[in-house]
Design a protein around this motif. Structure first.
Motif, short mmCIF file in Angstrom:
data_model
loop_
_atom_site.label_atom_id
_atom_site.label_comp_id
_atom_site.label_asym_id
_atom_site.label_seq_id
_atom_site.Cartn_x
_atom_site.Cartn_y
_atom_site.Cartn_z
N GLU A 177 0.74 -1.19 0.03
CA GLU A 177 -0.02 0.06 0.03
C GLU A 177 0.82 1.19 -0.11
O GLU A 177 0.57 2.38 -0.54
N LYS A 178 1.95 1.02 0.76
CA LYS A 178 2.89 2.36 0.60
C LYS A 178 3.50 2.59 -0.72
O LYS A 178 3.63 3.64 -1.20
N GLU A 179 3.81 1.68 -1.42
CA GLU A 179 4.32 1.67 -2.72
C GLU A 179 3.24 2.36 -3.75
O GLU A 179 3.48 3.27 -4.41
N LYS A 180 2.10 2.04 -3.69
CA LYS A 180 0.82 2.36 -4.30
C LYS A 180 0.75 4.13 -4.09
O LYS A 180 0.56 4.84 -4.78
N ARG A 201 3.16 6.13 -5.49
CA ARG A 201 3.21 6.30 -7.00
C ARG A 201 1.96 7.15 -7.38
O ARG A 201 1.59 7.51 -8.48
N GLY A 202 1.16 7.48 -6.62
CA GLY A 202 -0.10 8.24 -6.72
C GLY A 202 -1.30 7.69 -7.02
O GLY A 202 -2.12 7.90 -7.56
N GLU A 203 -1.20 6.23 -6.74
CA GLU A 203 -2.22 5.29 -7.15
C GLU A 203 -3.37 5.20 -5.97
O GLU A 203 -3.04 5.63 -4.95
N LEU A 204 -4.48 4.62 -6.03
CA LEU A 204 -5.45 4.39 -5.13
C LEU A 204 -4.72 3.42 -4.12
O LEU A 204 -4.16 2.50 -4.48
N TYR A 205 -4.88 3.71 -2.84
CA TYR A 205 -4.20 2.69 -1.80
C TYR A 205 -4.96 2.74 -0.62
O TYR A 205 -5.88 3.80 -0.35
N ASN A 206 -4.83 1.91 0.27
CA ASN A 206 -5.75 1.82 1.48
C ASN A 206 -4.92 2.40 2.71
O ASN A 206 -3.63 1.85 3.18
N ALA A 207 -5.41 3.51 3.07
CA ALA A 207 -4.45 4.41 4.06
C ALA A 207 -4.53 3.60 5.58
O ALA A 207 -3.91 3.86 6.48
N GLN A 262 1.23 -1.17 7.99
CA GLN A 262 2.81 -0.21 7.76
C GLN A 262 2.29 1.06 7.79
O GLN A 262 3.16 2.04 8.46
N LEU A 263 1.34 1.70 6.98
CA LEU A 263 1.35 3.25 7.01
C LEU A 263 0.67 3.59 8.33
O LEU A 263 1.20 4.87 8.73
N THR A 264 -0.13 2.86 8.80
CA THR A 264 -0.78 3.41 10.22
C THR A 264 0.47 3.42 11.19
O THR A 264 0.50 4.70 11.89
N ALA A 265 1.33 2.63 11.40
CA ALA A 265 2.52 2.41 12.12
C ALA A 265 3.43 3.67 11.75
O ALA A 265 3.69 4.58 12.72
N VAL A 286 1.08 12.65 1.79
CA VAL A 286 1.24 11.05 1.31
C VAL A 286 2.04 11.14 0.19
O VAL A 286 2.33 10.10 -0.18
N MET A 287 2.05 12.26 -0.64
CA MET A 287 3.04 12.23 -1.75
C MET A 287 4.13 13.62 -1.46
O MET A 287 3.87 14.22 -0.43
N PRO A 288 4.96 13.65 -2.31
CA PRO A 288 5.98 14.50 -2.04
C PRO A 288 5.58 16.17 -1.91
O PRO A 288 4.83 16.40 -2.82
#
Length: 193
Positions: A4-7, A10-16, A20-23, A92-94
């Protein structure tokens, strides 16, 4: 299979809500809580916490607490940048910020966006678009910068503006939606040493 972090990156739809992202957001929140509660004179601790949060602390960076962000590692800041009180960077993006940039209080930079289709949005997926702010920009208090926006060098964004599209270099822009009000490149510049 992509994480999900890689997505996200990349600016793709992902599950927040991905673990890993929550941590990583929790780690950032813990650092921000410490930073926002430091005494004004404790510059060594503030520098250390910003280094931990951002990965790099540029020369002359000053962030007045409270400050908030999602991850910190997606924020790149040039030299001599000042954030006034209560700024928010949803990174979430640069988010790339040039040198000698001033942020008024309550400025909010949003890279995160949600699908317009209600069914996709209800699924909990989101995405993001990067933000770029050139050098020598001044962003007035209460400005909101939306996902995917670039603000050109030496421009000024008036207080309370909502920046929904790119702003060129050397202009004063303001409003909701933010629009160019006047060209600053033709005005006489006063240089001080």
């Amino acid at each position: 299979m992509q994480t999900e972090k890689e997505k996200m990156l990349r600016g793709e739809l992902y599950n927040a809500t991905d673990p890993q992202l929550t941590a990583e957001r929790h780690k950032a929140r813990d650092l921000l809580q410490q930073y926002n509660n430091t005494a004004a004179g404790n510059t060594d601790l503030r520098s250390f916490l910003l280094q931990e949060l951002l990965g790099k602390c540029s020369k002359g960076l000053q962030i007045e607490p409270p400050f908030f962000c999602d991850y910190g590692y997606n924020i790149t800041i040039g030299e001599n940048v000042f954030f006034n009180f209560n700024c928010v960077v949803l990174d979430v993006m640069p988010v790339t910020i040039g040198n000698n940039v001033l942020f008024g209080p309550n400025v909010q930079l949003y890279t995160v966006t949600h699908p317009l289709n209600w069914q996709e949005r209800a699924s909990g997926l989101e995405s993001g678009k990067p933000i770029y702010i050139g050098s020598h920009v001044w962003i007035g208090g209460g400005v909101i910068v939306c996902p995917g926006v670039t603000i050109g060098e030496r421009s000024v964004i008036g207080a309370g503006s909502v920046v929904t599209r790119d702003i060129p270099a050397d202009v004063f822009a303001a409003g909701n939606p933010c629009r160019v009000i006047r060209d600053l490149s033709t005005e006489k510049r006063i240089l001080t040493v």
